[in-house]
Design a protein around this motif. Sequence first.
Motif, PDB file in Angstrom:
ATOM      1  N   PRO A   1       0.815  -1.223   0.000  1.00 35.77           N
ATOM      2  CA  PRO A   1       0.000   0.000   0.000  1.00 35.77           C
ATOM      3  C   PRO A   1       0.849   1.274   0.000  1.00 35.77           C
ATOM      4  CG  PRO A   1      -0.397  -1.311   2.001  1.00 35.77           C
ATOM      5  CD  PRO A   1       0.494  -2.121   1.118  1.00 35.77           C
ATOM      6  N   GLU A   2       2.047   1.218   0.596  1.00 38.78           N
ATOM      7  CA  GLU A   2       2.925   2.409   0.642  1.00 38.78           C
ATOM      8  C   GLU A   2       3.249   2.902  -0.769  1.00 38.78           C
ATOM      9  OE1 GLU A   2       3.701  -0.539   2.050  1.00 38.78           O
ATOM     10  OE2 GLU A   2       3.195  -0.032   4.138  1.00 38.78           O
TER      11      GLU A   2
ATOM     12  N   ASN B   1      -6.847  -2.951   3.315  1.00 40.61           N
ATOM     13  CA  ASN B   1      -6.096  -1.696   3.322  1.00 40.61           C
ATOM     14  C   ASN B   1      -5.525  -1.400   1.930  1.00 40.61           C
ATOM     15  OD1 ASN B   1      -4.738   0.577   4.279  1.00 40.61           O
ATOM     16  ND2 ASN B   1      -2.885  -0.631   4.710  1.00 40.61           N
ATOM     17  N   TYR B   2      -5.014  -2.438   1.285  1.00 42.92           N
ATOM     18  CA  TYR B   2      -4.474  -2.263  -0.067  1.00 42.92           C
ATOM     19  C   TYR B   2      -5.583  -1.765  -1.012  1.00 42.92           C
ATOM     20  CZ  TYR B   2      -1.649  -3.120  -4.236  1.00 42.92           C
ATOM     21  OH  TYR B   2      -0.939  -2.943  -5.401  1.00 42.92           O
TER      22      TYR B   2
ATOM     23  N   ASN C   1      -8.283  -0.141  -0.196  1.00 41.96           N
ATOM     24  CA  ASN C   1      -8.604   1.253   0.164  1.00 41.96           C
ATOM     25  C   ASN C   1      -7.637   2.240  -0.456  1.00 41.96           C
ATOM     26  OD1 ASN C   1     -10.824   1.223   1.730  1.00 41.96           O
ATOM     27  ND2 ASN C   1      -9.681   0.750   3.626  1.00 41.96           N
ATOM     28  N   GLU C   2      -6.357   1.911  -0.346  1.00 40.22           N
ATOM     29  CA  GLU C   2      -5.336   2.816  -0.893  1.00 40.22           C
ATOM     30  C   GLU C   2      -5.442   2.874  -2.419  1.00 40.22           C
ATOM     31  OE1 GLU C   2      -3.337   4.878   0.890  1.00 40.22           O
ATOM     32  OE2 GLU C   2      -4.555   4.133   2.549  1.00 40.22           O
TER      33      GLU C   2
ATOM     34  N   MET D   1       1.375   3.331  -3.208  1.00 41.11           N
ATOM     35  CA  MET D   1       0.348   4.215  -3.815  1.00 41.11           C
ATOM     36  C   MET D   1       0.742   5.671  -3.595  1.00 41.11           C
ATOM     37  SD  MET D   1      -2.089   1.791  -4.372  1.00 41.11           S
ATOM     38  CE  MET D   1      -2.300   0.175  -3.658  1.00 41.11           C
ATOM     39  N   GLN D   2       1.218   5.968  -2.387  1.00 40.83           N
ATOM     40  CA  GLN D   2       1.675   7.324  -2.085  1.00 40.83           C
ATOM     41  C   GLN D   2       2.851   7.673  -3.003  1.00 40.83           C
ATOM     42  OE1 GLN D   2       0.028   9.379  -0.284  1.00 40.83           O
ATOM     43  NE2 GLN D   2       1.583  10.945  -0.767  1.00 40.83           N
TER      44      GLN D   2
ATOM     45  N   LYS E   1       1.791   8.554  -6.409  1.00 41.17           N
ATOM     46  CA  LYS E   1       1.280   9.941  -6.506  1.00 41.17           C
ATOM     47  C   LYS E   1       2.444  10.928  -6.582  1.00 41.17           C
ATOM     48  CE  LYS E   1      -2.523   8.669  -3.652  1.00 41.17           C
ATOM     49  NZ  LYS E   1      -3.048   8.793  -2.301  1.00 41.17           N
TER      50      LYS E   1
ATOM     51  N   LYS F   1      -8.106   5.222  -3.510  1.00 41.74           N
ATOM     52  CA  LYS F   1      -7.693   6.642  -3.496  1.00 41.74           C
ATOM     53  C   LYS F   1      -6.784   6.962  -4.693  1.00 41.74           C
ATOM     54  CE  LYS F   1      -7.371   6.506   1.460  1.00 41.74           C
ATOM     55  NZ  LYS F   1      -6.308   6.507   2.461  1.00 41.74           N
ATOM     56  N   LEU F   2      -5.930   6.004  -5.026  1.00 38.31           N
ATOM     57  CA  LEU F   2      -5.001   6.232  -6.143  1.00 38.31           C
ATOM     58  C   LEU F   2      -5.753   6.408  -7.469  1.00 38.31           C
ATOM     59  CD1 LEU F   2      -2.034   6.377  -7.070  1.00 38.31           C
ATOM     60  CD2 LEU F   2      -2.112   3.906  -7.434  1.00 38.31           C
TER      61      LEU F   2
END
Length: 267
Positions: free
Chosen positions: A85-86, A124-125, A127-128, A88-89, A92, A131-132
């Motif tokens: 998941p990290e 969680n993955y 969810n992220e 995805m940030q 961005k 958002k992505l």
Amino acid sequence: MSDIRLLTMQDLSCVGQCSLTVALPILSANGIETCVLPTAILSNHTMFESWSYLDLTNETQNIFRHWKNNNFKFDAFLLGYLGKPELMQIAKECFAAFSSDGAQVIIDPVFGDNGKLYPGFDANYVNEMRKLLKHADVILPNVTEACFLTDTEYRPDYDISFVEILGEKLSEITNGKIIITGALSEKDIAEVIYNKNKSEVITHKLIPQSKHGTGDIFASVFTANYLLGKGERNSCETAAKFVADCLLSTDKDHFYGVDFERVLKSR
Ligand code: PXL
């Protein structure tokens, strides 16, 4: 050459005919300059019995530092299996720092199939990823991924109207174009290009074989054609035909991928 420089961000599975080992040859053969951001190195993909996993999340900051020094920009991004998941940030950050004017972001969310998440993925993955997808110009989920992204229960007996409803729900998540891939009906397989007035359903004869890596092949062929200006319908048709030819060229005993190299060579 097309003068399009693309960055593809996904894992490098050393064995398995998926993700980068598929995207690189296919995009390059279509004349797209293809740069890579490997998110992880795996001994092989996760549909084999066991695998090693070297997470490259931390290395991305080093890579970005030098890309900034060298002033690199990309005209397009293709995201596939990210793994953590990290990332995805980080994706961005990557769009913000390295997009040329009008850069296109194409995201295949790659986290599940047949109603289930792939090993190592969780809510969680998802969810992220949700958002992505706000940052995407085009998204290419399969039906399973569309269900998870929209909190819809997966039904093995779904029909095309169910897929169209998934498209509508996805339009609340992203303003990008929504193309739901690999939608199965009895004799056909379809891509559904969501449109709020009337979705387009592109059907092809189903080849009753399920093999790994076909989603990655679809995304690569679609992306190349789409970036070359062929439009989403035409790009879907070309990609689906390529995947069908790969399935037909693959020996039944070849269990872990498809023989896309043979099809690429024959073009
Ligand atoms: O093809 C999707 C994919 C990509 N990368 C890895 C995978 C899979 C599907 O299982 O395991 C590592």
